[in-house]
Design an enzyme around this catalytic site. Structure first.
Site, PDB file in Angstrom:
ATOM      1  N   ILE A 193       5.711 -11.297  -6.480  1.00  0.00           N
ATOM      2  CA  ILE A 193       6.329 -12.044  -7.490  1.00  0.00           C
ATOM      3  C   ILE A 193       7.188 -11.063  -8.405  1.00  0.00           C
ATOM      4  CG2 ILE A 193       4.730 -14.079  -7.432  1.00  0.00           C
ATOM      5  CD1 ILE A 193       4.547 -13.445 -10.599  1.00  0.00           C
ATOM      6  N   LYS A 194       6.958  -9.721  -8.363  1.00  0.00           N
ATOM      7  CA  LYS A 194       7.426  -8.775  -9.347  1.00  0.00           C
ATOM      8  C   LYS A 194       8.835  -8.416  -8.954  1.00  0.00           C
ATOM      9  CE  LYS A 194       3.293  -8.762 -10.992  1.00  0.00           C
ATOM     10  NZ  LYS A 194       2.263  -8.028 -10.705  1.00  0.00           N
ATOM     11  N   ASN A 195       9.516  -7.478  -9.830  1.00  0.00           N
ATOM     12  CA  ASN A 195      11.189  -7.313  -9.929  1.00  0.00           C
ATOM     13  C   ASN A 195      11.556  -6.734  -8.532  1.00  0.00           C
ATOM     14  OD1 ASN A 195      11.165  -8.387 -12.195  1.00  0.00           O
ATOM     15  ND2 ASN A 195      12.189  -6.809 -13.455  1.00  0.00           N
TER      16      ASN A 195
END
Ligand SMILES: *Cc1c(COP(=O)(O)O)cnc(C)c1O
Length: 398
Positions: A193-195
């Site tokens: 889910i991180k960038n």
């Protein structure tokens, strides 16, 4: 929990809007296939390339690819010499990993309250310093930078190590400097889910050559050389264990994703920024909703990892959990980032934390949740999510 209230039919999407989805393309797929065909799938040339890319992007001297940011925080604390009886100052509005790693090296997490930007308040840090304090671990919540000049100044005055939990903050800029070039050690996450993502993964960066050397040893059994160098064509296989270490090395299959994700990072952040600004335009005057205050000074870039809102439960007839349930009913995915750590059972029981100690963190913890935000969603998706928020809030006003 009952999910029985009906939502206005015009707002009810037929398809669920996922809370998050990684943005992976043909380049990532081809790179993984290349690794598989090359015969080298664990830590090797692609991890090295990925480390170089991150190092140059953030402006650090050393970068070490790891299995997760959790592993990175663990090694950062050990490398900084933090252990039994020590204290580390941090925020309660963070993921479990931050406080868990402090606790697992034997130290005590000392939580300091947050400000309207949801980051640790630098003006409260000094009062929390004791003779046992060894480090400050700020978290750049959602990719909005903490006030690093003030944090570094306090740390230098009290001889503390600054370990940044930058799980949300690859691409964040603070007064013209990228996160990764400021604290003593900085840790990024590449969870899906991180960038940017490598499936699972993390990176520790530092300008301190001794720290980097120690982390390289600790990430692989305390053994001196990287495996891919050890198994070089004409070298006699040999190694020395300098001290017992872990098994935290990233694989080349994962770094294959990272190399291409890094090239796309700035574009991802631009898209996230557009969607965040659209959300704010649609929600900033909505009744029943509060938004964090995120002023952007010159030289600041918010990496826009999350778009969070607060349910104004003092004016609503429903609580935050019910609000989230109604979002799901409207087919809008939501996330919970984060319930306060100091109110978690283990932390209350072990360290004596209780409700009332951190008023702002508790206020936020009771109200916060995250809306879908990722490059692969559309502007129409943002509008759907914002409409659902407005609708749910307005029909549940006290
Ligand atoms: C995701 C996250 C972590 C942990 O990252 P992993 O790579 O999943 O270990 C740590 N801190 C914060 C604030 C996070 O959001």
């Amino acid at each position: 929990m009952r999910l029985d209230k009906t939502i206005n039919a015009t707002l009810h999407r037929k398809e669920m809007l996922p809370f998050s989805r990684p943005s992976l393309g043909d380049e990532e797929i081809a790179e993984v296939v290349h690794s598989m065909k090359s015969g080298w799938i664990t830590t090797g040339p692609k991890c090295h390339q990925f480390e170089e890319d991150v190092k140059h992007y953030v402006g650090a001297q050393h970068a070490i690819a790891l299995t997760s940011a959790t592993a990175g925080l663990h090694l950062a604390l050990l490398t900084a010499g933090i252990g039994s009886g020590d204290e580390v100052i941090t925020t309660s509005i963070t993921f479990a990993a931050t406080a868990n790693m402090i606790t697992l090296v034997g130290a005590r997490p000392v939580f300091v309250d947050i400000g309207n930007d949801l980051n640790i308040r630098p003006d409260l840090i000094e009062a929390a310093i004791s003779p046992r304090t060894k480090a400050i671990m700020p978290v750049h919540f959602a990719g909005y930078p903490c006030d690093m000049d003030r944090i570094i100044e306090i740390a230098r005055r009290h001889n503390l190590t600054v370990i940044e939990d930058a799980a949300h903050a690859i691409g964040t800029e603070y007064r013209g400097r990228r996160i990764g070039s400021i604290g003593d050690i900085t840790v990024f996450s590449f969870h899906p889910i991180k960038n940017i993502t490598t499936g699972e993964g993390g990176m520790l960066v530092t300008d301190n050559a001794e720290f980097a050397e120690k982390v390289r040893l600790l990430k692989f059994h305390g053994i001196q050389k990287d495996a891919w160098k050890r198994y070089g064509a004409k070298e006699i296989p040999q190694y020395e264990i300098l001290f017992p270490g872990f098994k935290y090395n990233l694989t080349d299959l994962q770094a294959a994703l990272g190399i291409h994700q890094m090239k796309k990072l700035d574009r991802f952040i631009e898209q996230r920024t557009r969607y965040s600004e659209l959300y704010t335009g649609l929600l900033n005057n909505a009744e029943g909703i509060l938004l964090p205050e995120l002023p952007l000074q010159k030289g600041t870039r918010h990496a826009r990892h999350l778009y969070v809102i607060l349910a104004d439960i003092d004016r609503l007839s429903i609580d935050r959990d019910r609000f989230m349930a109604e979002m799901l009913e409207a087919n809008i995915g939501i996330g919970l980032h984060f319930p306060a750590i100091h109110l978690q059972p283990y932390y209350q029981r072990t360290f004596g934390y209780a409700r009332g100690m951190l008023p702002k963190a508790e206020f936020v913890s009771d109200r916060i949740f995250s809306l879908p935000l990722y490059p692969g969603m559309s502007e129409a998706d943002v509008r759907d999510a914002a409409s659902a928020v407005r609708e749910i809030a307005s029909k549940n006003m006290r």
